[in-house]
Design a protein around this motif. Structure first.
Motif, short mmCIF file in Angstrom:
data_model
loop_
_atom_site.label_atom_id
_atom_site.label_comp_id
_atom_site.label_asym_id
_atom_site.label_seq_id
_atom_site.Cartn_x
_atom_site.Cartn_y
_atom_site.Cartn_z
N ALA A 150 1.05 -16.26 4.18
CA ALA A 150 1.04 -14.87 3.74
C ALA A 150 -0.17 -14.14 4.33
O ALA A 150 -1.22 -14.73 4.56
N SER A 151 0.00 -12.84 4.59
CA SER A 151 -1.15 -12.01 4.96
C SER A 151 -1.81 -11.51 3.68
O SER A 151 -1.22 -11.56 2.60
N LYS A 152 -3.04 -11.03 3.80
CA LYS A 152 -3.75 -10.54 2.62
C LYS A 152 -3.28 -9.13 2.27
O LYS A 152 -3.32 -8.22 3.11
N GLN A 153 -2.85 -9.00 1.04
CA GLN A 153 -2.44 -7.69 0.55
C GLN A 153 -3.69 -6.91 0.08
O GLN A 153 -4.80 -7.44 0.07
N ARG A 154 -3.48 -5.69 -0.30
CA ARG A 154 -4.59 -4.85 -0.75
C ARG A 154 -5.34 -5.49 -1.93
O ARG A 154 -6.57 -5.45 -1.98
N SER A 155 -4.62 -6.14 -2.81
CA SER A 155 -5.25 -6.74 -3.99
C SER A 155 -6.02 -8.01 -3.66
O SER A 155 -6.79 -8.50 -4.47
N ASP A 156 -5.82 -8.56 -2.43
CA ASP A 156 -6.50 -9.80 -2.05
C ASP A 156 -7.82 -9.54 -1.32
O ASP A 156 -8.55 -10.47 -1.02
N GLY A 212 -10.66 6.54 -1.60
CA GLY A 212 -11.38 5.79 -2.61
C GLY A 212 -11.55 4.34 -2.18
O GLY A 212 -12.50 4.00 -1.48
N ASN A 213 -10.62 3.47 -2.53
CA ASN A 213 -10.74 2.03 -2.31
C ASN A 213 -10.75 1.68 -0.82
O ASN A 213 -9.84 2.04 -0.08
N GLN A 264 -5.14 1.58 5.41
CA GLN A 264 -5.49 2.45 6.54
C GLN A 264 -6.91 2.21 7.06
O GLN A 264 -7.28 2.71 8.12
N PHE A 265 -7.71 1.42 6.34
CA PHE A 265 -9.07 1.16 6.77
C PHE A 265 -9.17 -0.18 7.51
O PHE A 265 -8.47 -1.13 7.18
N ILE A 266 -10.10 -0.23 8.48
CA ILE A 266 -10.37 -1.49 9.17
C ILE A 266 -10.92 -2.48 8.15
O ILE A 266 -11.86 -2.17 7.42
N GLY A 267 -10.35 -3.68 8.11
CA GLY A 267 -10.76 -4.68 7.13
C GLY A 267 -10.02 -4.56 5.82
O GLY A 267 -10.26 -5.35 4.90
N GLY A 268 -9.11 -3.60 5.73
CA GLY A 268 -8.32 -3.44 4.51
C GLY A 268 -7.15 -4.39 4.48
O GLY A 268 -6.92 -5.18 5.41
N GLY A 269 -6.38 -4.34 3.39
CA GLY A 269 -5.22 -5.22 3.24
C GLY A 269 -4.07 -4.81 4.15
O GLY A 269 -4.05 -3.71 4.72
N LYS A 270 -3.13 -5.73 4.31
CA LYS A 270 -1.95 -5.47 5.15
C LYS A 270 -0.85 -4.86 4.30
O LYS A 270 -0.48 -5.39 3.25
N ALA A 271 -0.31 -3.75 4.76
CA ALA A 271 0.78 -3.10 4.02
C ALA A 271 2.11 -3.75 4.40
O ALA A 271 2.44 -3.86 5.58
#
Length: 207
Positions: A49-55, A75-76, A81-88
């Motif tokens: 699995a890829s990392k989701q926003r909550s991970d 905010g979060n 949309q941010f570099i290093g953010g979760g995968k949508a």
């Protein structure tokens, strides 16, 4: 079912009686399909699995003014949309393993053996002992036996010289009796069993 036993030099080395309950079954395409499908599915690797926003462990603090900044009101920092953010909508963890009843697996192997026997593509040899691990020498012997694509199954273990000699040959493979399986049997034109392999297979089903 009585079958002639050959040597690797295509000579005759007596005969052997094969168990009809193992080598004389009617073909069952549905059973073979189920077993092969089960084998191939269980060969597949586990899907990660890829990392989701909550991970993602990033700050959730608002980093700009609500108004007047001239940019979006983000905010979060774990947002996609941010570099290093979760995968949508990324891949989820998934296992492709399937379960299959033991009786169906056993019937599938018996059916595969029976199909080769019925088609005349089953050869029984005395043993797979080679004096030296020479591919050229093995090719000559396979030519005498009329085998271009073959699966060789031995008893408890496989002769080391034979294993090395066939290592570079296309569509020529060797297995111990414990590794006999439907997919590999059907994936080769000819099935070659040693006397020891026949004994092991019959004991496997009768035990």
């Amino acid at each position: 079912m009585k079958v002639d036993v050959k040597t690797l030099d295509a000579g005759k080395s007596g005969s052997i009686e094969l168990n009809e309950a193992i080598f004389g079954l009617e073909p069952r395409a549905d059973i073979l399909f189920r077993v092969v499908n089960w084998q191939l599915a269980n060969r597949r690797a586990y899907a990660r699995a890829s990392k989701q926003r909550s991970d993602i462990g990033r700050t959730g603090k608002k980093f700009g003014k609500q108004k007047g900044g001239g940019t979006a009101r983000h905010g979060n920092r774990a947002a996609p949309q941010f570099i290093g953010g979760g995968k949508a909508h990324g891949p989820r963890a998934r296992s492709f393993d399937q379960s299959l009843n033991k009786k169906i697996r056993a019937l599938g192997l018996k059916t595969a053996l029976s199909v080769k026997a019925r088609e005349g593509k089953l050869v029984v040899v005395d043993n797979l002992t080679l004096g030296e691990a020479k591919t050229k020498s093995l090719l000559e012997r396979l030519g005498k036996l009329g085998i271009a694509s073959g699966l060789f199954i031995d008893g408890e273990g496989v002769d080391a010289n034979f294993r090395m000699a066939c290592a570079n040959l296309h569509k020529v493979d060797v297995l111990p009796a414990v590794g006999a399986n439907v997919y590999d049997i059907l994936n080769h034109d000819t099935l070659v069993l040693t006397r020891a392999a026949v004994e092991k297979l019959e004991a496997r089903f009768n035990g």
